[in-house]
Design a protein around this motif. Structure first.
Motif, PDB file in Angstrom:
ATOM      1  N   GLY A   1      45.529  41.368  34.941  1.00  0.00           N
ATOM      2  CA  GLY A   1      44.909  42.148  36.178  1.00  0.00           C
ATOM      3  C   GLY A   1      44.310  41.616  37.140  1.00  0.00           C
ATOM      4  N   PRO A   2      43.898  42.059  38.017  1.00  0.00           N
ATOM      5  CA  PRO A   2      43.343  41.463  39.221  1.00  0.00           C
ATOM      6  C   PRO A   2      41.821  41.090  39.254  1.00  0.00           C
ATOM      7  CG  PRO A   2      43.443  43.986  39.761  1.00  0.00           C
ATOM      8  CD  PRO A   2      44.421  43.370  38.474  1.00  0.00           C
ATOM      9  N   LEU A   3      41.197  41.735  38.086  1.00  0.00           N
ATOM     10  CA  LEU A   3      39.919  41.431  37.732  1.00  0.00           C
ATOM     11  C   LEU A   3      39.742  40.416  36.420  1.00  0.00           C
ATOM     12  CD1 LEU A   3      37.851  44.632  38.410  1.00  0.00           C
ATOM     13  CD2 LEU A   3      38.265  42.656  39.884  1.00  0.00           C
ATOM     14  N   ARG A   4      40.847  39.867  35.975  1.00  0.00           N
ATOM     15  CA  ARG A   4      40.888  39.123  34.728  1.00  0.00           C
ATOM     16  C   ARG A   4      39.901  37.716  34.874  1.00  0.00           C
ATOM     17  NH1 ARG A   4      46.003  36.024  32.310  1.00  0.00           N
ATOM     18  NH2 ARG A   4      46.287  37.636  30.650  1.00  0.00           N
ATOM     19  N   LEU A   5      39.924  37.273  36.031  1.00  0.00           N
ATOM     20  CA  LEU A   5      39.136  35.829  36.132  1.00  0.00           C
ATOM     21  C   LEU A   5      37.568  36.222  36.155  1.00  0.00           C
ATOM     22  CD1 LEU A   5      41.198  34.092  38.792  1.00  0.00           C
ATOM     23  CD2 LEU A   5      41.170  33.690  36.318  1.00  0.00           C
ATOM     24  N   LEU A   6      37.382  37.515  36.096  1.00  0.00           N
ATOM     25  CA  LEU A   6      35.813  37.839  36.039  1.00  0.00           C
ATOM     26  C   LEU A   6      35.404  38.687  34.704  1.00  0.00           C
ATOM     27  CD1 LEU A   6      35.323  39.256  39.567  1.00  0.00           C
ATOM     28  CD2 LEU A   6      34.811  37.048  38.906  1.00  0.00           C
ATOM     29  N   ASP A   7      36.254  38.660  33.807  1.00  0.00           N
ATOM     30  CA  ASP A   7      36.122  39.284  32.417  1.00  0.00           C
ATOM     31  C   ASP A   7      35.341  38.425  31.512  1.00  0.00           C
ATOM     32  OD1 ASP A   7      37.808  37.609  31.120  1.00  0.00           O
ATOM     33  OD2 ASP A   7      39.432  38.680  31.054  1.00  0.00           O
ATOM     34  N   ASP A   8      35.012  39.057  30.344  1.00  0.00           N
ATOM     35  CA  ASP A   8      34.026  38.486  29.214  1.00  0.00           C
ATOM     36  C   ASP A   8      34.782  37.188  28.720  1.00  0.00           C
ATOM     37  OD1 ASP A   8      36.210  39.658  27.958  1.00  0.00           O
ATOM     38  OD2 ASP A   8      34.831  40.588  26.771  1.00  0.00           O
ATOM     39  N   GLN A   9      35.843  36.659  28.942  1.00  0.00           N
ATOM     40  CA  GLN A   9      36.326  35.523  28.563  1.00  0.00           C
ATOM     41  C   GLN A   9      36.583  34.386  29.778  1.00  0.00           C
ATOM     42  OE1 GLN A   9      39.706  35.234  25.691  1.00  0.00           O
ATOM     43  NE2 GLN A   9      39.708  37.596  25.661  1.00  0.00           N
ATOM     44  N   LEU A  10      36.866  34.842  30.758  1.00  0.00           N
ATOM     45  CA  LEU A  10      37.071  33.896  31.866  1.00  0.00           C
ATOM     46  C   LEU A  10      35.907  33.943  33.082  1.00  0.00           C
ATOM     47  CD1 LEU A  10      40.919  34.585  32.147  1.00  0.00           C
ATOM     48  CD2 LEU A  10      39.978  32.385  32.054  1.00  0.00           C
ATOM     49  N   GLY A  11      35.146  34.986  33.252  1.00  0.00           N
ATOM     50  CA  GLY A  11      33.944  35.336  34.040  1.00  0.00           C
ATOM     51  C   GLY A  11      33.022  34.015  33.902  1.00  0.00           C
ATOM     52  N   GLY A  12      32.749  33.482  32.726  1.00  0.00           N
ATOM     53  CA  GLY A  12      31.616  32.773  32.449  1.00  0.00           C
ATOM     54  C   GLY A  12      32.091  31.060  32.707  1.00  0.00           C
ATOM     55  N   GLN A  13      33.684  31.114  32.675  1.00  0.00           N
ATOM     56  CA  GLN A  13      34.311  29.809  32.803  1.00  0.00           C
ATOM     57  C   GLN A  13      34.436  29.350  34.434  1.00  0.00           C
ATOM     58  OE1 GLN A  13      34.255  28.272  29.970  1.00  0.00           O
ATOM     59  NE2 GLN A  13      33.482  30.424  29.273  1.00  0.00           N
ATOM     60  N   ILE A  14      34.760  30.503  35.185  1.00  0.00           N
ATOM     61  CA  ILE A  14      35.611  29.948  36.615  1.00  0.00           C
ATOM     62  C   ILE A  14      34.735  31.106  37.491  1.00  0.00           C
ATOM     63  CG2 ILE A  14      37.652  31.436  36.299  1.00  0.00           C
ATOM     64  CD1 ILE A  14      37.067  27.944  37.990  1.00  0.00           C
ATOM     65  N   GLY A  15      34.442  32.274  37.008  1.00  0.00           N
ATOM     66  CA  GLY A  15      34.082  33.264  38.089  1.00  0.00           C
ATOM     67  C   GLY A  15      32.641  33.172  38.719  1.00  0.00           C
ATOM     68  N   TRP A  16      31.969  32.394  38.421  1.00  0.00           N
ATOM     69  CA  TRP A  16      30.623  32.306  39.133  1.00  0.00           C
ATOM     70  C   TRP A  16      30.691  32.395  40.655  1.00  0.00           C
ATOM     71  CZ3 TRP A  16      26.967  33.257  35.794  1.00  0.00           C
ATOM     72  CH2 TRP A  16      27.038  32.928  34.401  1.00  0.00           C
ATOM     73  N   LEU A  17      31.401  31.536  41.342  1.00  0.00           N
ATOM     74  CA  LEU A  17      31.587  31.317  42.764  1.00  0.00           C
ATOM     75  C   LEU A  17      32.774  31.896  43.290  1.00  0.00           C
ATOM     76  CD1 LEU A  17      29.882  27.920  43.183  1.00  0.00           C
ATOM     77  CD2 LEU A  17      28.735  30.426  43.507  1.00  0.00           C
ATOM     78  N   LEU A  18      33.806  32.578  42.505  1.00  0.00           N
ATOM     79  CA  LEU A  18      35.059  32.934  42.815  1.00  0.00           C
ATOM     80  C   LEU A  18      34.799  34.038  44.061  1.00  0.00           C
ATOM     81  CD1 LEU A  18      38.222  32.702  42.660  1.00  0.00           C
ATOM     82  CD2 LEU A  18      37.795  34.485  40.809  1.00  0.00           C
ATOM     83  N   PRO A  19      33.931  35.030  43.868  1.00  0.00           N
ATOM     84  CA  PRO A  19      33.736  35.988  45.026  1.00  0.00           C
ATOM     85  C   PRO A  19      33.534  35.353  46.176  1.00  0.00           C
ATOM     86  CG  PRO A  19      32.882  36.944  42.967  1.00  0.00           C
ATOM     87  CD  PRO A  19      33.158  35.278  42.927  1.00  0.00           C
ATOM     88  N   LEU A  20      32.538  34.274  46.152  1.00  0.00           N
ATOM     89  CA  LEU A  20      32.060  33.816  47.521  1.00  0.00           C
ATOM     90  C   LEU A  20      33.242  33.072  47.969  1.00  0.00           C
ATOM     91  CD1 LEU A  20      30.121  32.739  49.459  1.00  0.00           C
ATOM     92  CD2 LEU A  20      29.457  30.917  47.975  1.00  0.00           C
ATOM     93  N   ALA A  21      34.045  32.351  47.109  1.00  0.00           N
ATOM     94  CA  ALA A  21      35.405  31.594  47.746  1.00  0.00           C
ATOM     95  C   ALA A  21      36.318  32.559  48.322  1.00  0.00           C
ATOM     96  CB  ALA A  21      35.925  30.917  46.647  1.00  0.00           C
TER      97      ALA A  21
END
Length: 590
Positions: free
Chosen positions: A267-287
């Protein structure tokens, strides 16, 4: 130019050197590298065993590098981890050089800092996976295309395409995810756009497929059987088992069910979920905010198209692909860093000049801070602290000095991912961390995925989903050599080619890594059709094999059940207690 390169290389080397000595080796790939380092036949074909009976379920390009290191330095954990650490280290100054040519030294430094603070890049480089080498090749391809767009030199275009092809040899079609962005950049830049795009894509295709075409001329009886293929075809393994089999839910491939517990629901928010958010999601919204605001004013800049296209294409694929390991997001890290690196100075100039887009940087920063607070709170950390710091930065942005605002904002945005790296524990030997490395707190969901851990292990290792729920740091079932089993088999070996055969490659891995010749029936998942019962009988009658070691309970699906039924019907069970619950069969009477 030279001083930043040296400093960045030293910092990256220290970071990934520290990670190397806290890392661990992947049980399956390590076994394959051991075999490939002792047999040139196994090396060329990418066999998982030194007898070259079965290939790994991937193209062997990334493992070739590890095998060559082992040939030089010997088979040690640090040797297996060294290529990934070196690749991750080299990627940082190379990204700086590419972004500097595009957007200036300040942008290059920001991009390098963001990549250094990427938890997923750090975690992946601590295990002997091939992703760091893939990312290095793709960043090198982007650098080569940057040079080609500057002076329209054809060797740089060819080099960019060739590097994508080398990336394909390392991790197959994942390398092609960035190809649309590279081609689009060719189409936007100055000079002969169509010819440049054709040259790049044609070179990438040729280099990608050259090994597949070459090994296709080798007769089946003179090469290993191909894992991940029901038809003993490398093409099926690459584009079916590792292509459509991963892209479609179910996919007709047992691997789809193996990967399903990871990554969370598509889904569109997967990169921010509890498995991927801490791996790649930190600066993804800014980017994403920076890309959305900056691309249109810079739409004629081919490098905004390149890095922005890489980020968007990779994000879409990883967001909607069924069942992905979190470490796959390593592919996004350089593009995210490049967009932030080039976008922040542009957005800062908008804020400084009070243009109509002056709120782009504060909005992107706040969204990333909110995301960071959510990620930290989900893991039990002080998310409130990040939120308070963001309020302070916003207050200073309205009234404070600009340099202080910039410095404090950078600290707030990078502090959380850097802390995530710092609190990542050492990789426990033979644990699930080696198969699914993640940075930050090691929660059960992050390490095992959303399924019951017993089900996840059963799918990966071919063992029954029974027993107590395993601890996060516990060794994987069957990940170590069983001394009693080994002693029994060695005492009864009489010149057979294989010490014994296992029901899948995972069970064979610790013995292969220890240097024993073991037949990994069924390949990685156990569902590969080799050897069929008739072939198995031929190996035994020919004196090449005597013992089978597999799960022999009734009701197993497909070829697993066929082999188990054949073993029960033709061989005698050995009364030997094994920790994995599998059965050892003596087939001397066949």
């Amino acid at each position: 130019m030279r001083r930043p390169l040296v400093v960045l290389t030293l910092v990256a080397g220290c970071l990934h050197g520290w990670g190397l000595f806290r890392g661990g080796t992947h049980y399956y790939y390590s076994a394959a590298v051991r075999g490939m380092s002792t047999s040139w036949s196994a090396f060329v074909f990418g066999a998982v065993d030194p007898a070259a009976s079965m290939t790994v379920d991937k193209l062997p390009g990334g493992l070739w590098i590890q095998a060559l290191f082992v040939r030089v330095f010997g088979f040690h954990s640090w040797v297996l981890l060294l290529p990934g650490a070196l690749a991750a280290t080299a990627t940082v100054p190379l990204l700086f050089a590419a972004v500097r040519r595009w957007a200036g030294t300040r942008a290059g430094l920001i991009a390098a800092a963001v990549l250094l603070a990427s938890p997923v890049a750090f975690a992946t480089a601590r295990v002997n996976l091939v992703d760091p080498q893939l990312v290095l090749c793709l960043v090198a391809a982007a650098y080569a295309l940057t040079r080609a767009l500057e002076d329209v030199r054809w060797p740089w275009v060819v080099a960019a395409g060739a590097l994508v092809g080398v990336g394909f040899q390392i991790k197959m079609a994942e390398a092609w995810i960035v190809l649309p962005a590279l081609i689009a950049a060719c189409s936007v830049g100055p000079g002969p756009r169509l010819r440049r795009a054709v040259a790049l894509s044609g070179t990438a295709l040729v280099v990608s497929l050259v090994w597949l075409v070459a090994v296709g001329f080798v007769p089946r009886g003179e090469r290993p059987h191909v894992d991940g293929s029901r038809g003993d075809s490398w093409w099926e393994m690459v584009f079916g088992y590792n292509g459509l089999g991963r892209s479609l839910a179910g996919g007709g491939s047992p691997l789809s069910s193996t990967a399903a517990p990871y990554g969370g629901p598509p889904g569109p928010l997967r990169l921010l979920d509890d498995q991927l958010g801490g791996q790649i999601g930190w600066l993804l919204p800014l980017a994403l905010v920076l890309l959305a605001a900056a691309w249109w004013p810079h739409r004629r800049d081919p490098l905004w198209t390149l890095w922005g296209g890489w980020l968007l294409t990779g994000a879409l694929v990883l967001s909607f692909l069924p069942g992905i390991h979190p470490y796959y997001a390593t592919l996004l890290a350089p593009a995210l860093a490049a967009v932030v690196g080039a976008g922040v100075p542009v957005a800062w100039s908008w804020w400084r000049d009070r243009s109509g887009l002056r709120w782009v940087l504060p909005i992107g920063g706040v969204l990333s801070v909110v995301g960071a607070a959510v990620v930290m709170t989900r893991a039990g950390g002080p998310g409130w602290l990040v939120a308070v710091a963001s309020v302070v930065v916003l207050g200073m942005a309205l009234r404070g000095p600009r340099r202080a605002v910039a410095a404090l904002g950078a600290v707030v945005l990078l502090a959380a991912p850097v802390a995530w790296i710092a609190i990542t524990p050492a990789v426990a030997a033979n644990s699930m961390h080696t198969a699914n490395p993640v940075a930050g707190p090691q929660t059960a969901v992050a390490v095992f995925g959303v399924a019951d851990p017993r089900v996840t292990l059963a799918r990966i290792l071919g063992v029954p989903p029974t027993g107590p729920v395993p601890a996060i740091d516990a060794p994987l079932p069957g990940s170590a050599v069983d001394p009693a089993l080994l002693q029994y088999l060695r005492a009864r070996r009489a010149g057979e080619r294989f010490l014994f055969a296992t029901g899948d490659a995972s069970t064979a891995s610790p013995y292969l890594a220890a240097g024993y010749s073991v037949l990994p029936m069924g390949g990685f998942t156990g569902f590969s059709p080799y050897p069929e019962p008739a072939e198995l009988a031929g190996l035994i009658r020919g004196g090449q094999l005597r013992f089978l070691y597999l799960t022999a309970v009734p009701g197993l699906p497909g070829v697993l059940g066929e082999r188990a039924e054949w073993a029960r019907s033709h061989c005698a069970p050995v009364p030997l207690r094994t920790p994995s619950g599998m059965t050892l069969f003596d087939c001397a009477a066949v």
